[in-house]
Design a protein around this motif. Structure first.
Motif, PDB file in Angstrom:
ATOM      1  N   PHE A  81     -13.894  52.664  15.612  1.00 54.35           N
ATOM      2  CA  PHE A  81     -13.248  53.467  14.579  1.00 54.35           C
ATOM      3  C   PHE A  81     -12.765  54.788  15.152  1.00 54.35           C
ATOM      4  O   PHE A  81     -13.376  55.349  16.050  1.00 54.35           O
ATOM      5  N   GLN A  83     -12.845  57.620  13.600  1.00 45.83           N
ATOM      6  CA  GLN A  83     -13.785  58.702  13.254  1.00 45.83           C
ATOM      7  C   GLN A  83     -15.206  58.348  13.709  1.00 45.83           C
ATOM      8  O   GLN A  83     -16.174  58.646  13.041  1.00 45.83           O
ATOM      9  N   SER A  85     -17.843  56.800  13.454  1.00 46.80           N
ATOM     10  CA  SER A  85     -18.721  55.990  12.615  1.00 46.80           C
ATOM     11  C   SER A  85     -20.003  55.586  13.315  1.00 46.80           C
ATOM     12  O   SER A  85     -20.425  54.439  13.229  1.00 46.80           O
ATOM     13  N   LEU A  86     -20.632  56.527  14.016  1.00 46.94           N
ATOM     14  CA  LEU A  86     -21.938  56.224  14.602  1.00 46.94           C
ATOM     15  C   LEU A  86     -22.995  56.306  13.510  1.00 46.94           C
ATOM     16  O   LEU A  86     -22.792  56.948  12.493  1.00 46.94           O
ATOM     17  N   TYR A  87     -24.152  55.660  13.765  1.00 48.47           N
ATOM     18  CA  TYR A  87     -25.263  55.776  12.824  1.00 48.47           C
ATOM     19  C   TYR A  87     -25.989  57.074  13.150  1.00 48.47           C
ATOM     20  O   TYR A  87     -26.657  57.168  14.181  1.00 48.47           O
ATOM     21  N   PRO A  88     -25.844  58.097  12.315  1.00 47.70           N
ATOM     22  CA  PRO A  88     -26.269  59.441  12.715  1.00 47.70           C
ATOM     23  C   PRO A  88     -27.786  59.591  12.888  1.00 47.70           C
ATOM     24  O   PRO A  88     -28.228  60.452  13.618  1.00 47.70           O
TER      25      PRO A  88
END
Lengths: 331, 315
Positions: A81, A83, A85-88
Motif C-alpha cells: 500500500f 500509505q 498500512s503496517l500493523y502499528p
C-alpha cells in the motif's frame, strides 16, 4: 505466479468514473507498470485486482479463473500500500511474519524465520526487526511494507507507488533491487507509479491511464517512440515533448494539427530561426529554452556547446510525431 | 500593523505597575500566576487530607466538640480491619465493581462494534444509546425503584414475559439475594454507553487500510479481530475500566436512592458505610481511618493499573 487479465472493467464511485472499460493482460513473470497522474484510476485498478473493490461490470481472471466474486484471501495476491498500512502494535518481525502465519499457508517456524531474515536482508531492515513498526522512519516503513509482500509467494504482487516516499538515493537503489528480485523470482508484478523513470527502467510493459481509460499498453520503448496519442507522448520523456501547430514547419501529413518534437526530433543548424531564451546546465545535459513564432520549445544540446542566451539558432524537425486536433496520433 | 493583545495590555498597564513588573524575572511571574491555584489546592485538598490522617489516630467526634481529643494510635485501624461488617461492605463493593465492569465492558464493546459498522442512522442510535448516561444518578435511582416494583414494575413484567415467572413473586430491591444484582443492573444500564463511547473512539482510530492489508495477507475475520481489533482497542478499553472502576469504588448516590444500602446491609457499599460512620454515628476519628484505608486502596490499585496500562500502550 500466474497470468492476470482484466476484461472490460468498469468501476465508478458515486458519480465519478474510476475506470472505464479497461482491458489488460499481464502475463506470468511480467513487470507491468501503470503510469498516470493522480485520479487516473491506477490505484483503483490494483484494488480491483486485490479484491478490495468490486467492479460494476467486467471480469478479472487470475490463473484461468474469473475471480470477481472471490475474497482477497482466495485470490492470493500480495499488495504493497502507498500509505504503508503496517500493523502499528506489532514489531517489524511480527509484521513480516503476519502473512506467513495465515492458516492457509501453514508455514513451519524455521522456514518463516529464514524467509523473514532473507527479506529483511534484501531490504536492509535486519537491524530493525525487533523495533515496533511505529518506531521507523517513513522509508523504513515503506520497506517493511514491501517486505510483507515479498515474504509470500503470491500469484501477483500489486504495488501502489511503493518508492514514492523514499529519498532519491534509496529509491534508485531499491528500483534496481526490485527489478533484480523480480527477475530472480520470476515474479509477476503490477506496479503503479507516476514516476516515468521508474516506469521506463523497471517495466516489461507499460500501461498509460488517463481519466479511467487505458490509453496505450506496450513495452516501454514502444510507448516512448510510438505513442498513440498526444497524452501518452507527454507522459514519457524529459524534457517533455514539445507540441506546436503544424503550420510552423509545414510538410505535415493530411489531417494532422499538431507536431510533436522530442529533443531527438530537433535538428539544430538549419531551418527556422529561433531565439535562445534560457540555458539550464544540468551536469549531464544542457537544456535549451527556445522561442519560435510565439511558442516555447525545450530541447537538449551537447554539454560543450558555445550557444549563449540571446543567440539566434536555426532548428528543423527530424522524424517528428504528428497528432490530429483531438490529440490522436496521425501516421 | 494591528497591535497584539500583549501590546495592548502593556499600553493600559499603569506606569507604576509596569515599572514594578519590569523588575521581575520570568520565574517570578510564573509563580505569581500559579500561586492562587496552589493556595486553593492546599486549602481544599492537601490540608483536609493531612487533617484526616491526623484525625484517624484520635477518638475525635465532631458532634462532641467539647470532649478532649485523645490520641489512640492505630486503634481505629485495628477496629476497622477486624470488624466483620467492614468485610461485608468490602465484599459488596467488590461484587458491585467486578460485575458492573464485566457487563459494561462486554456490552459496551459489543455495542461499539455494532455501531461502528457503517449503516444508516448509526448516529441516531449512538445518541439514543448514550441517553442514560446524561441523566442524574438520583433520578435514575428513583425511577428504577418504580421499574423494580413487583406489582406495577416494568422490569418485573419483562422478566415474567420472557420466563413465565410470576412478576409479583420476586422483588429485586427487597430480596437479599437479588438486591446486589439490582444495583449492578442499574449501573450497567446507566454507564455502558460511556464504555461504548470510549470503545468506539478506539475502533474509529483503527484505519481501514490496516484491515485491507490484513485482508490481502489472508487473515480471516476472526484473526483480524483478535490480532488487530482487540490489541488496538485494548488501551482504550483499559482506560474505560479505570474510569469505571474509580467511579464505582466511590459509588454513592445511585445506590442510596435505589436501595439505601438495604435490605439489611447487602448493598451497603463502602462509601455508604463510610457516610453512616461519619455523619450518622458521628465517629469522626473512626471514619477518618476508614477514609484513609479506602484512599490507600484505590490509590494503590489505580497506580498498579496505570502501570499495566502504560505497558499495554508501549507494546
Amino acid at each position: 505466479m500466474a497470468d492476470v487479465e482484466l476484461r472490460n472493467i468498469t468501476k465508478s464511485f458515486d458519480k465519478d468514473i474510476g475506470l472505464e472499460k479497461v482491458s489488460l493482460k499481464i502475463n506470468d513473470g511480467e513487470f507491468v507498470v501503470l503510469l498516470g497522474p493522480t485520479g487516473a484510476g491506477k490505484t483503483t485498478t490494483l484494488r480491483l485486482i486485490a479484491g478490495l473493490e468490486k467492479p460494476d461490470s467486467g471480469e478479472i481472471w487470475i490463473d484461468g479463473r474469473n475471480v470477481v466474486n472471490d475474497s482477497p484471501a482466495q485470490r492470493d495476491v500480495a499488495m504493497v500500500f502507498q500509505q504503508y498500512s503496517l500493523y502499528p502494535h506489532l514489531t517489524v518481525r511480527e509484521n513480516l511474519e503476519f502473512p506467513l502465519k495465515s492458516p492457509i499457508l501453514k508455514t513451519p517456524v524455521d522456514v518463516m524465520k529464514r524467509k523473514v531474515n532473507d527479506v529483511a536482508e534484501v531490504l536492509r531492515i535486519s537491524h530493525k526487526l525487533d523495533n515496533k513498526a511505529t518506531e521507523l522512519s517513513g522509508g523504513e516503513m515503506q520497506r517493511v511494507s514491501m517486505g510483507r509482500a515479498l515474504v509470500r509467494n503470491p500469484r501477483i504482487y500489486l504495488m501502489d507507488e511503493p518508492l514514492s516516499s523514499l529519498d532519491a538515493k534509496l529509491r534508485s537503489e531499491l528500483r534496481i533491487e526490485l527489478k533484480r528480485i523480480q527477475a530472480e523470482l520470476g515474479a509477476t508484478i503490477l506496479y503503479v507509479t507516476h514516476d516515468q523513470i521508474e516506469a521506463m527502467t523497471m517495466a516489461t510493459q507499460i500501461g498509460v491511464l488517463n481519466n479511467g481509460r487505458l490509453e496505450q499498453f506496450g513495452p516501454p520503448r514502444e510507448i516512448y517512440e510510438n505513442p498513440s496519442s498526444q497524452y501518452v507522448a507527454t507522459r514519457l520523456g524529459s524534457p517533455r515533448i514539445n507540441t506546436l501547430p503544424v503550420s510552423i514547419f509545414g510538410g505535415a501529413p493530411a489531417g494532422s494539427a499538431l507536431i510533436g518534437l522530442r529533443p531527438e526530433h530537433i535538428h539544430i543548424g538549419s531551418g527556422q530561426d529561433c531565439q535562445v531564451t534560457r540555458i539550464e546546465h544540468l551536469g549531464d545535459q544542457i537544456r535549451l529554452h527556445l522561442r519560435l513564432a510565439g511558442h516555447n520549445i525545450i530541447t537538449l544540446t551537447d554539454t560543450h556547446t558555445s550557444i549563449k542566451v540571446g543567440d539566434v539558432i536555426a532548428i528543423q524537425p527530424n522524424n517528428p510525431i504528428f497528432f490530429d486536433a483531438n490529440g490522436s496520433r496521425v501516421v | 500593523m494591528p497591535k497584539s493583545a500583549i501590546e495592548r495590555a502593556a499600553e493600559v498597564t499603569p506606569p507604576a505597575v509596569a515599572r514594578r513588573i519590569k523588575g521581575l524575572s520570568d520565574r517570578a511571574i510564573a509563580w505569581i500566576f500559579v500561586t492562587p491555584t496552589i493556595v486553593i489546592l492546599l486549602a481544599i485538598n492537601i490540608f483536609p487530607l493531612i487533617w484526616t490522617i491526623w484525625l484517624s489516630f484520635t477518638n475525635f467526634r465532631v458532634n462532641r466538640p467539647n470532649n478532649a481529643v485523645e490520641f489512640i494510635g492505630l486503634r481505629n485501624y485495628e477496629r476497622i480491619l477486624t470488624d466483620p461488617d467492614t468485610w461485608m461492605t468490602m465484599q459488596a463493593t467488590a461484587h458491585f465493581l467486578f460485575w458492573t465492569i464485566f457487563f459494561q465492558v462486554l456490552i459496551g464493546f459489543a455495542l461499539a462494534y455494532l455501531i461502528n459498522k457503517k449503516f444508516k442512522g448509526n448516529d441516531m442510535w449512538t445518541t439514543i444509546i448514550v441517553l442514560p448516561m446524561m441523566l442524574s444518578p438520583a433520578v435514575v435511582g428513583n425511577f428504577w425503584t418504580f421499574l423494580y416494583q413487583p406489582q406495577i414494575g416494568f422490569f418485573n413484567y419483562v422478566v415474567s414475559f420472557f420466563t413465565g415467572v410470576d412478576p409479583t413473586s420476586f422483588s429485586m430491591i427487597g430480596d437479599v439475594s437479588l438486591a446486589p444484582w439490582s444495583i449492578v443492573i442499574v449501573d450497567t444500564w446507566m454507564w455502558t454507553p460511556f464504555v461504548m463511547l470510549i470503545c468506539l473512539a478506539g475502533l474509529r482510530s483503527i484505519p481501514d487500510n490496516i484491515y485491507e492489508a490484513a485482508e490481502c495477507d489472508r487473515a480471516s475475520k476472526w484473526r483480524q479481530f483478535w490480532t488487530i481489533t482487540i490489541p488496538m482497542v485494548l488501551p482504550f478499553l483499559m482506560l474505560a475500566i479505570l474510569f469505571r472502576g474509580i467511579e464505582n469504588f466511590k459509588m454513592f448516590d445511585l445506590v442510596v436512592q435505589l436501595t439505601g444500602g438495604g435490605p439489611g446491609s447487602t448493598t451497603e457499599l463502602t462509601s455508604i458505610n463510610l457516610k453512616r460512620e461519619a455523619f450518622e454515628k458521628w465517629r469522626t476519628g473512626f471514619a477518618s481511618a476508614y477514609a484513609v484505608i479506602l484512599f490507600v486502596t484505590v490509590f494503590g490499585l489505580a497506580s498498579i493499573y496505570v502501570k499495566a496500562l502504560n505497558r499495554v500502550k508501549a507494546r
